[in-house]
Design a protein around this motif. Structure first.
Motif, mmCIF file in Angstrom:
data_model
loop_
_atom_site.group_PDB
_atom_site.id
_atom_site.type_symbol
_atom_site.label_atom_id
_atom_site.label_comp_id
_atom_site.label_asym_id
_atom_site.label_seq_id
_atom_site.Cartn_x
_atom_site.Cartn_y
_atom_site.Cartn_z
ATOM 1 N N LYS A 69 38.093 43.236 30.649
ATOM 2 C CA LYS A 69 38.955 43.138 31.827
ATOM 3 C C LYS A 69 39.771 44.422 31.978
ATOM 4 O O LYS A 69 40.292 44.945 30.996
ATOM 5 C CB LYS A 69 39.905 41.942 31.684
ATOM 6 C CG LYS A 69 39.195 40.604 31.587
ATOM 7 C CD LYS A 69 40.170 39.476 31.246
ATOM 8 C CE LYS A 69 41.189 39.264 32.348
ATOM 9 N NZ LYS A 69 42.054 38.093 32.064
ATOM 10 N N ASP A 98 35.805 41.973 34.934
ATOM 11 C CA ASP A 98 36.895 41.600 35.823
ATOM 12 C C ASP A 98 37.802 42.803 36.058
ATOM 13 O O ASP A 98 38.170 43.507 35.110
ATOM 14 C CB ASP A 98 37.710 40.449 35.211
ATOM 15 C CG ASP A 98 38.850 40.007 36.103
ATOM 16 O OD1 ASP A 98 38.599 39.247 37.035
ATOM 17 O OD2 ASP A 98 39.995 40.444 35.867
ATOM 18 N N ARG A 122 40.749 40.568 42.803
ATOM 19 C CA ARG A 122 41.971 39.899 42.320
ATOM 20 C C ARG A 122 43.180 40.812 42.442
ATOM 21 O O ARG A 122 43.132 41.976 42.038
ATOM 22 C CB ARG A 122 41.802 39.446 40.873
ATOM 23 C CG ARG A 122 40.774 38.364 40.671
ATOM 24 C CD ARG A 122 40.953 37.635 39.347
ATOM 25 N NE ARG A 122 41.090 38.550 38.224
ATOM 26 C CZ ARG A 122 42.229 38.724 37.526
ATOM 27 N NH1 ARG A 122 43.333 38.095 37.876
ATOM 28 N NH2 ARG A 122 42.243 39.550 36.501
#
Length: 340
Positions: A69, A98, A122
């Motif tokens: 991530k 991510d 996101r």
């Protein structure tokens, strides 16, 4: 081929935080107070910042050690020109599962579509009050909460998954907890309430200004019917709760009252290219930028990152007391260089 490594406390590395700028268009007292970061404050020149190619190279090497991530931070990352180009580069790296971005939200309408087209999905938006006057007093730039709420609605409308972060300070914005829960419950947007932390050197922190998780939860439970939610993954920093009537969720981040050092999996690169193993690190970190620009190979970079992680033993929040805070005054890396 991923090599599984751990630090001195047995913690793996999973997350990389990249600060892309030390600049911000807000002057929040707990991060960049206007008395210190005035109009004549000298920020880092462009050549002192990591380039997007350098950041992508760092990220690619880190994925070989277990990083999955990546979070883009600042300062305010949307002030970094052509940030979407970095998102494109990071999305091309095998092993990156991510990518997230933390922003104050003011420039989402200006840059959001380019970022989304580049593959960002996101976003965490920092919003410390829903009342305009309270929010303006915090950001010291006369920016109204309704302006940021409008930017959030825009981001959701083009497909972003948005979370909202609120740093809670006693006597400053704790009156906003219940209104924030109500508003974002109806929007089905996750809001996380963050205990006020002694990040950096200039925010005037002490324990008396902290609203604990227990106190926040008491406020919320008095108005809403809620239930706890189990953790989603190892190292999750927020403790989540759901509203029993509509399944919307909110979280509490408890760095002060219930520290989570034992499961911290984050490596951090500051905006001037230094490695830090902790948000509360004392300056200076290892200068990755200078090391890279000396002409080292990717393998040398990999071995250096392994060495840095292998000696990591940071657990500041576990050890925080009035005395440790006093002893470290004006020694920690400032938040605008390292992100939240």
């Amino acid at each position: 081929m991923v090599e599984q490594i751990t630090d001195k406390l047995g913690r793996p590395i999973r997350d990389l935080r990249l600060s892309v700028t030390d600049r911000c268009n807000f002057r929040c007292d707990y991060c960049m107070p206007k008395e210190i970061f005035g109009d004549d404050f000298v920020f880092l020149p462009k050549d002192e910042l990591l380039t997007f190619d350098e950041m992508a190279r760092i990220a690619k090497v880190y994925t070989q050690l277990g990083v999955k991530k990546i979070r883009i931070t600042g300062g305010e990352p949307l002030l970094r020109r052509d940030l979407y180009k970095l998102i494109y580069k990071l999305n091309e790296i095998d092993g990156v599962e991510d990518i997230g971005l933390t922003t104050n939200g003011l420039l989402l309408k200006k840059h959001g579509q380019n970022l989304y087209n580049a593959g960002l999905r996101r976003i965490n938006v920092s919003l410390d009050a829903i009342d305009d006057e309270v929010f303006q007093a915090i950001n010291n730039r006369n920016i109204k909460a309704v302006t940021i709420l409008d930017q959030i609605d825009y981001a959701v409308s083009i497909g972003f998954h948005v979370k909202v972060n609120m740093v809670v300070q006693k006597g400053v914005n704790d009156s906003q907890i219940v209104p924030m829960v109500q508003y974002f419950k109806e929007k089905h947007i996750e809001i996380r309430f963050i205990e006020f932390m002694d990040v950096g050197n200039d925010n005037g922190w002490d324990f008396s200004k902290v609203v604990s998780k227990a106190d926040m939860l008491n406020m919320i439970e008095s108005k809403f019917d809620i239930s706890p939610v189990p953790p989603k993954y190892y190292g999750e920093v927020a403790k989540y709760y759901r509203h029993n009537d509509n399944d919307a969720q909110f979280g509490l981040i408890t760095s002060v009252s219930q520290s989570f050092c034992s499961t911290c999996t984050r490596a951090r690169l500051s905006s001037d290219g230094k490695f830090y193993g902790c948000l509360f690190s004392e300056i200076d970190g290892f200068n990755v930028k200078s090391f890279m620009r000396s002409g080292v190979s990717d393998n040398a970079l990999l071995e250096q990152f392994k060495a840095l992680w292998s000696i990591r033993d940071d657990r500041y929040s576990d050890e925080r007391t009035e005395q440790t805070v006093a002893n470290r005054k004006r020694k920690k890396i400032n938040m605008n260089y390292i992100g939240g």
